[in-house]
Design a protein around this motif. Structure first.
Motif, PDB file in Angstrom:
ATOM      1  N   GLY A 139      -1.519  -8.972   0.661  1.00  0.00           N
ATOM      2  CA  GLY A 139      -2.601  -9.955   0.663  1.00  0.00           C
ATOM      3  C   GLY A 139      -3.604  -9.790   1.778  1.00  0.00           C
ATOM      4  O   GLY A 139      -4.615 -10.503   1.807  1.00  0.00           O
ATOM      5  N   SER A 140      -3.380  -8.880   2.726  1.00  0.00           N
ATOM      6  CA  SER A 140      -4.335  -8.726   3.818  1.00  0.00           C
ATOM      7  C   SER A 140      -5.628  -8.099   3.291  1.00  0.00           C
ATOM      8  O   SER A 140      -5.657  -7.435   2.262  1.00  0.00           O
ATOM      9  N   VAL A 141      -6.712  -8.332   4.031  1.00  0.00           N
ATOM     10  CA  VAL A 141      -8.036  -7.899   3.608  1.00  0.00           C
ATOM     11  C   VAL A 141      -8.618  -6.978   4.668  1.00  0.00           C
ATOM     12  O   VAL A 141      -8.694  -7.337   5.847  1.00  0.00           O
ATOM     13  N   ALA A 142      -9.024  -5.789   4.257  1.00  0.00           N
ATOM     14  CA  ALA A 142      -9.639  -4.829   5.164  1.00  0.00           C
ATOM     15  C   ALA A 142     -11.132  -4.759   4.874  1.00  0.00           C
ATOM     16  O   ALA A 142     -11.544  -4.468   3.745  1.00  0.00           O
ATOM     17  N   ASN A 143     -11.944  -5.030   5.900  1.00  0.00           N
ATOM     18  CA  ASN A 143     -13.398  -4.985   5.770  1.00  0.00           C
ATOM     19  C   ASN A 143     -13.933  -3.835   6.621  1.00  0.00           C
ATOM     20  O   ASN A 143     -13.981  -3.928   7.843  1.00  0.00           O
ATOM     21  N   ILE A 144     -14.309  -2.755   5.963  1.00  0.00           N
ATOM     22  CA  ILE A 144     -14.893  -1.598   6.643  1.00  0.00           C
ATOM     23  C   ILE A 144     -16.345  -1.536   6.184  1.00  0.00           C
ATOM     24  O   ILE A 144     -16.710  -0.764   5.295  1.00  0.00           O
TER      25      ILE A 144
ATOM     26  N   GLY B 193      -4.297  -6.323   0.281  1.00  0.00           N
ATOM     27  CA  GLY B 193      -4.699  -6.948  -0.970  1.00  0.00           C
ATOM     28  C   GLY B 193      -6.072  -6.526  -1.425  1.00  0.00           C
ATOM     29  O   GLY B 193      -6.313  -6.283  -2.611  1.00  0.00           O
ATOM     30  N   VAL B 194      -7.023  -6.425  -0.467  1.00  0.00           N
ATOM     31  CA  VAL B 194      -8.417  -6.130  -0.802  1.00  0.00           C
ATOM     32  C   VAL B 194      -8.976  -5.160   0.223  1.00  0.00           C
ATOM     33  O   VAL B 194      -8.732  -5.302   1.431  1.00  0.00           O
ATOM     34  N   LEU B 195      -9.748  -4.188  -0.237  1.00  0.00           N
ATOM     35  CA  LEU B 195     -10.487  -3.283   0.646  1.00  0.00           C
ATOM     36  C   LEU B 195     -11.968  -3.396   0.304  1.00  0.00           C
ATOM     37  O   LEU B 195     -12.390  -3.074  -0.808  1.00  0.00           O
TER      38      LEU B 195
ATOM     39  N   GLY C  13       2.817  12.206   0.429  1.00  0.00           N
ATOM     40  CA  GLY C  13       3.398  10.886   0.217  1.00  0.00           C
ATOM     41  C   GLY C  13       2.654   9.741   0.857  1.00  0.00           C
ATOM     42  O   GLY C  13       3.005   8.576   0.642  1.00  0.00           O
ATOM     43  N   GLN C  14       1.624  10.017   1.666  1.00  0.00           N
ATOM     44  CA  GLN C  14       0.861   8.916   2.265  1.00  0.00           C
ATOM     45  C   GLN C  14       0.052   8.200   1.181  1.00  0.00           C
ATOM     46  O   GLN C  14      -0.437   8.826   0.233  1.00  0.00           O
ATOM     47  N   LYS C  15      -0.113   6.873   1.344  1.00  0.00           N
ATOM     48  CA  LYS C  15      -0.808   6.128   0.300  1.00  0.00           C
ATOM     49  C   LYS C  15      -1.268   4.783   0.812  1.00  0.00           C
ATOM     50  O   LYS C  15      -0.744   4.237   1.798  1.00  0.00           O
ATOM     51  N   LEU C  16      -2.275   4.245   0.130  1.00  0.00           N
ATOM     52  CA  LEU C  16      -2.675   2.843   0.259  1.00  0.00           C
ATOM     53  C   LEU C  16      -2.081   2.084  -0.908  1.00  0.00           C
ATOM     54  O   LEU C  16      -2.230   2.498  -2.070  1.00  0.00           O
ATOM     55  N   ILE C  17      -1.424   0.952  -0.619  1.00  0.00           N
ATOM     56  CA  ILE C  17      -0.828   0.120  -1.664  1.00  0.00           C
ATOM     57  C   ILE C  17      -1.585  -1.198  -1.718  1.00  0.00           C
ATOM     58  O   ILE C  17      -1.717  -1.888  -0.705  1.00  0.00           O
ATOM     59  N   PHE C  18      -2.088  -1.551  -2.884  1.00  0.00           N
ATOM     60  CA  PHE C  18      -2.804  -2.817  -3.073  1.00  0.00           C
ATOM     61  C   PHE C  18      -1.870  -3.821  -3.748  1.00  0.00           C
ATOM     62  O   PHE C  18      -1.400  -3.587  -4.858  1.00  0.00           O
ATOM     63  N   ASP C  19      -1.609  -4.937  -3.026  1.00  0.00           N
ATOM     64  CA  ASP C  19      -0.631  -5.911  -3.518  1.00  0.00           C
ATOM     65  C   ASP C  19      -1.051  -7.305  -3.063  1.00  0.00           C
ATOM     66  O   ASP C  19      -1.103  -7.583  -1.873  1.00  0.00           O
ATOM     67  N   ASN C  20      -1.353  -8.171  -4.026  1.00  0.00           N
ATOM     68  CA  ASN C  20      -1.673  -9.574  -3.738  1.00  0.00           C
ATOM     69  C   ASN C  20      -0.603 -10.520  -4.282  1.00  0.00           C
ATOM     70  O   ASN C  20      -0.865 -11.712  -4.446  1.00  0.00           O
TER      71      ASN C  20
END
Length: 336
Positions: A282-287, A307-309, A328-335
């Motif tokens: 659920g965290s939100v990354a704002n770049i 959760g959101v990018l 194996g590195q990855k970004l996982i999107f989960d809300n």
């Protein structure tokens, strides 16, 4: 001028004389009945004045200069041939309306809130108003309503501060009512905070209404406003004659800090505000900074969960790259 307190039922400046000057640099002055400026000038540079009825109506002979400090007024009328200006651009200055929307504040030649100024509290303003600083109904811990009956304009240096403590307009959540008049949002910033309250995703909050509404807010990311810390975010609708906050999502919002060319690691606390980095459901990354050259963001760990990018140069002139460097590195999107 220090930390003292002066209280008087009535104060009249220059009742029988001219050229009078009163300067307040600190402390507190309380006037529970009436404070009038007939002939002379009051300079409020610091401290606070708490006034029930402020009357400054003798044309150019009567002046009230709010350079800094707090002026708390229940009702007032300023009619002296000049706009009433809150703040001198240096010290923090606040005009707080303290007695609800049944009490009228009249500034015959207009009200201007400068960059360091704040308009707060609850009351009705019967004058054209320009806010270059902060518009903040209520107090730091309570929500309330401000009514404008002659139009209101925000600018690109303005901040509209809204607090939400429940679904009831004006008492549990802040409300700006332009009373059928024109409002220009002026590309202002929107700052939202929750008051010990967790909204439902289905809740909707009408925080501003106007006769006509133009402009938008400058700090929206993909149409959402992100609150500080772990308060979450709202979708912001600026449509028709209303500003509505809805579609609440929980989760901590993080904001990328780097604005110059280079390669930076996702999992470095100092690269984000607040300190830490997005790696929780659920965290939100704002770049979304206005970067001066291309940047690369390295995940630099087996996985990061969010959760959101929101990503992209706010000025649309340079490129962000998110790099996954390693098997194996990855970004996982989960809300969930």
């Amino acid at each position: 001028n220090g930390g003292g307190v002066l209280s008087a039922s009535n104060i009249v400046i220059g009742l029988n004389s001219t050229g009078n000057t009163v300067t307040v640099d600190g402390g507190t002055i309380t006037v529970p009945v009436r404070c009038g400026v007939s002939n002379g000038t009051v300079f409020l540079n610091g401290g606070s004045m708490i006034v029930s009825n402020l009357v400054v109506t003798n044309g150019v002979n009567s002046q009230f200069v709010l350079n800094g400090g707090l002026l708390q007024v229940s009702t007032g009328i300023i009619n002296n041939g000049a706009a009433f200006i809150v703040g001198n651009g240096v010290a923090s200055a606040e005009y707080m309306m303290s007695d609800g929307t049944n009490q009228i504040h009249t500034f015959t030649d207009g009200l201007v809130i400068t960059n360091n100024g704040i308009l707060s509290g609850s009351g009705k303003i019967a004058s054209s108003t320009t806010v270059r600083g902060t518009l903040s109904p209520g107090t730091a811990s309570t929500a309330s309503t401000i009514v404008f009956t002659a139009g209101m304009t925000l600018t690109n240096s303005s901040v509209l501060q809204l607090k939400i403590g429940g679904t009831w307009w004006g008492s549990l959540c802040d409300y700006v009512n332009a009373d059928g008049q024109a409002v220009d949002l002026g590309n202002a910033s929107l700052d939202v905070n929750l008051l010990s309250f967790t909204p439902l995703q289905t809740d909707a909050f009408t925080n501003l209404t106007a006769g006509t509404l133009t402009g938008t807010f400058s700090n929206l990311n993909a149409g959402r406003v992100y609150m500080s810390g772990s308060q979450g975010s709202f979708a912001v609708s600026v449509s028709g004659n209303k500003v509505v906050l809805n579609d609440y999502l929980a989760g901590t919002a993080y904001f990328w800090t780097n604005k110059t060319a280079g390669v930076y690691n996702w999992n470095v606390n100092a690269n984000w505000i607040p300190s830490g980095f997005p790696d929780v459901i659920g965290s939100v990354a704002n770049i979304t900074n206005n970067i001066t050259a291309a940047e690369t963001v390295m995940v630099n760990q087996a996985s990061a969960t969010l959760g959101v990018l929101n990503i992209g140069d706010s000025n649309a002139t340079h490129v962000y790259t998110v790099s996954i460097d390693g098997a194996g590195q990855k970004l996982i999107f989960d809300n969930s």
